[in-house]
Design a protein around this motif. Structure first.
Motif, PDB file in Angstrom:
ATOM      1  N   ARG A  72     108.154  26.120  44.785  1.00  0.00           N
ATOM      2  CA  ARG A  72     108.244  25.054  43.785  1.00  0.00           C
ATOM      3  C   ARG A  72     108.992  23.848  44.356  1.00  0.00           C
ATOM      4  O   ARG A  72     108.583  22.694  44.174  1.00  0.00           O
ATOM      5  CB  ARG A  72     108.947  25.580  42.538  1.00  0.00           C
ATOM      6  CG  ARG A  72     108.893  24.607  41.353  1.00  0.00           C
ATOM      7  CD  ARG A  72     109.619  25.180  40.148  1.00  0.00           C
ATOM      8  NE  ARG A  72     109.051  26.459  39.743  1.00  0.00           N
ATOM      9  CZ  ARG A  72     109.721  27.619  39.766  1.00  0.00           C
ATOM     10  NH1 ARG A  72     110.985  27.639  40.165  1.00  0.00           N
ATOM     11  NH2 ARG A  72     109.130  28.732  39.386  1.00  0.00           N
ATOM     12  N   ARG A  82     106.706  22.066  46.879  1.00  0.00           N
ATOM     13  CA  ARG A  82     105.685  21.233  46.235  1.00  0.00           C
ATOM     14  C   ARG A  82     106.280  19.895  45.796  1.00  0.00           C
ATOM     15  O   ARG A  82     105.647  18.844  45.930  1.00  0.00           O
ATOM     16  CB  ARG A  82     105.072  21.959  45.038  1.00  0.00           C
ATOM     17  CG  ARG A  82     104.087  23.056  45.394  1.00  0.00           C
ATOM     18  CD  ARG A  82     103.235  23.426  44.192  1.00  0.00           C
ATOM     19  NE  ARG A  82     104.051  23.821  43.052  1.00  0.00           N
ATOM     20  CZ  ARG A  82     104.410  25.073  42.800  1.00  0.00           C
ATOM     21  NH1 ARG A  82     104.019  26.057  43.595  1.00  0.00           N
ATOM     22  NH2 ARG A  82     105.130  25.351  41.734  1.00  0.00           N
ATOM     23  N   GLU A  95     103.407  21.801  36.712  1.00  0.00           N
ATOM     24  CA  GLU A  95     101.971  22.048  36.586  1.00  0.00           C
ATOM     25  C   GLU A  95     101.173  20.784  36.913  1.00  0.00           C
ATOM     26  O   GLU A  95     100.112  20.843  37.534  1.00  0.00           O
ATOM     27  CB  GLU A  95     101.637  22.536  35.173  1.00  0.00           C
ATOM     28  CG  GLU A  95     102.118  23.938  34.869  1.00  0.00           C
ATOM     29  CD  GLU A  95     101.516  24.972  35.803  1.00  0.00           C
ATOM     30  OE1 GLU A  95     100.305  24.851  36.107  1.00  0.00           O
ATOM     31  OE2 GLU A  95     102.238  25.872  36.246  1.00  0.00           O
ATOM     32  N   LYS A 122     101.093  20.394  40.654  1.00  0.00           N
ATOM     33  CA  LYS A 122     100.112  21.304  41.239  1.00  0.00           C
ATOM     34  C   LYS A 122      98.691  20.771  41.073  1.00  0.00           C
ATOM     35  O   LYS A 122      97.891  20.807  42.015  1.00  0.00           O
ATOM     36  CB  LYS A 122     100.238  22.691  40.604  1.00  0.00           C
ATOM     37  CG  LYS A 122     101.468  23.461  41.030  1.00  0.00           C
ATOM     38  CD  LYS A 122     101.683  24.705  40.194  1.00  0.00           C
ATOM     39  CE  LYS A 122     100.528  25.663  40.263  1.00  0.00           C
ATOM     40  NZ  LYS A 122     100.800  26.906  39.514  1.00  0.00           N
ATOM     41  N   THR A 127      96.378  19.671  44.225  1.00  0.00           N
ATOM     42  CA  THR A 127      95.105  20.366  44.418  1.00  0.00           C
ATOM     43  C   THR A 127      93.951  19.382  44.493  1.00  0.00           C
ATOM     44  O   THR A 127      93.044  19.510  45.329  1.00  0.00           O
ATOM     45  CB  THR A 127      94.865  21.375  43.276  1.00  0.00           C
ATOM     46  OG1 THR A 127      95.939  22.332  43.248  1.00  0.00           O
ATOM     47  CG2 THR A 127      93.550  22.104  43.470  1.00  0.00           C
ATOM     48  N   ASN A 153      99.796  29.240  45.056  1.00  0.00           N
ATOM     49  CA  ASN A 153      99.408  28.950  43.675  1.00  0.00           C
ATOM     50  C   ASN A 153      99.186  30.233  42.891  1.00  0.00           C
ATOM     51  O   ASN A 153      99.565  30.348  41.726  1.00  0.00           O
ATOM     52  CB  ASN A 153      98.126  28.109  43.652  1.00  0.00           C
ATOM     53  CG  ASN A 153      98.421  26.621  43.539  1.00  0.00           C
ATOM     54  OD1 ASN A 153      99.559  26.222  43.282  1.00  0.00           O
ATOM     55  ND2 ASN A 153      97.425  25.804  43.756  1.00  0.00           N
ATOM     56  N   ASP A 168     102.521  31.810  42.232  1.00  0.00           N
ATOM     57  CA  ASP A 168     103.267  31.093  41.200  1.00  0.00           C
ATOM     58  C   ASP A 168     102.839  31.524  39.797  1.00  0.00           C
ATOM     59  O   ASP A 168     103.625  31.435  38.854  1.00  0.00           O
ATOM     60  CB  ASP A 168     103.040  29.581  41.355  1.00  0.00           C
ATOM     61  CG  ASP A 168     104.049  28.766  40.590  1.00  0.00           C
ATOM     62  OD1 ASP A 168     105.259  28.949  40.827  1.00  0.00           O
ATOM     63  OD2 ASP A 168     103.637  27.971  39.736  1.00  0.00           O
TER      64      ASP A 168
END
Length: 257
Positions: A32, A35, A73, A76, A80, A223, A226
């Motif tokens: 986390r 990211r 979120e 992410k 992506t 991912n 997570d």
């Protein structure tokens, strides 16, 4: 030429995906944070003129908003989308350019040692550019495999320089070429250079695509990790174990007619 790319590659963080039940919670926290670091770095790079075209501006704006609000979120989703779109396209452009560069160096050089050295430099630069673009590097295990492939490519390049592939081809071109020694030598050198260049260029492309494959694999794995619910504390783990033990110790109920 060698140390700087290696240092820049190893300096970047990587996702922890090889975990067990005991280390899963720690890995999720690490991933986390990574990211968020990647998002912050991309947003910062997005303001610089020299990297125009690396990232999609609209998705970069979403990434910046998610980062500012602490929306993991959202981070992410934006990452992506970037990796599946503009980043992938840019990485493919890197591979194409570096493959052509490797082929050109091999065609120009007439030394096996020079071929091997140049191919190594180009391969390391390509890996460095790709991981810099993605914002993270492959794990240590995967990185060792990539570096081993770079060494293999260098050895192949060194070996190609001592193999005159063109000579055997010239022999099949008929009496006309054989009867003109200068022309025969020119054709031989040309074929040798083109074959070596094509081989080295292809090997460089393999290195690039292998790096991208490892990066995409580990990003997808983190991912998945997570989204897996794991026990956060030792007390919860012990409680869960007691519940399982209690359930297993229950006597089976007698069957009723």
């Amino acid at each position: 030429l060698y140390v700087v790319p290696l240092a820049r590659i190893c300096r970047l963080g990587y996702f922890r995906t090889e975990v067990n039940a005991a280390s899963a919670a720690s890995a999720k926290r690490h991933n986390r944070r990574l990211r968020r670091d990647i998002a912050a770095r991309m947003v910062d790079l997005g303001t610089r003129v020299e990297i125009v075209g690396w990232y999609d501006d609209a998705i970069l704006a979403e990434l910046s908003s998610a980062l500012a609000s602490g929306d993991d979120e959202g981070i992410k989703r934006a990452l992506t989308a970037l990796y599946a779109g503009k980043v992938k396209k840019t990485a493919n452009e890197y591979i194409f350019r570096c493959s052509l560069r490797s082929a050109a160096y091999s065609a120009i050089s007439q030394s096996s040692r020079t071929d091997a050295a140049l191919v190594t430099v180009v391969n390391l630069q390509l890996i460095k550019d790709i991981v810099f673009l993605y914002g993270f590097r492959p794990s240590d295990t995967q990185l060792v495999k990539i570096f081993a492939a770079v060494v293999r490519n260098s050895l192949i390049s060194y070996g190609l320089g001592s193999v005159k592939l063109g000579n055997s081809i010239v022999k099949t071109m008929g009496d006309a070429a054989k009867g003109i020694p200068i022309l025969g030598s020119a054709i031989s050198a040309l074929v040798d250079s083109s074959v070596q260049g094509l081989t080295n260029g292809t090997l460089t492309a393999v290195i690039g695509f292998q790096t991208i494959r490892y990066l995409n694999k580990e990003y997808k794995l983190q991912n998945i990790l997570d989204g897996v619910e794991v026990t956060e504390t030792e007390e919860e783990l012990q409680e869960a174990c007691k519940d399982i033990e209690s359930e297993l110790r229950k006597k089976p109920r007698a069957r009723t007619a």
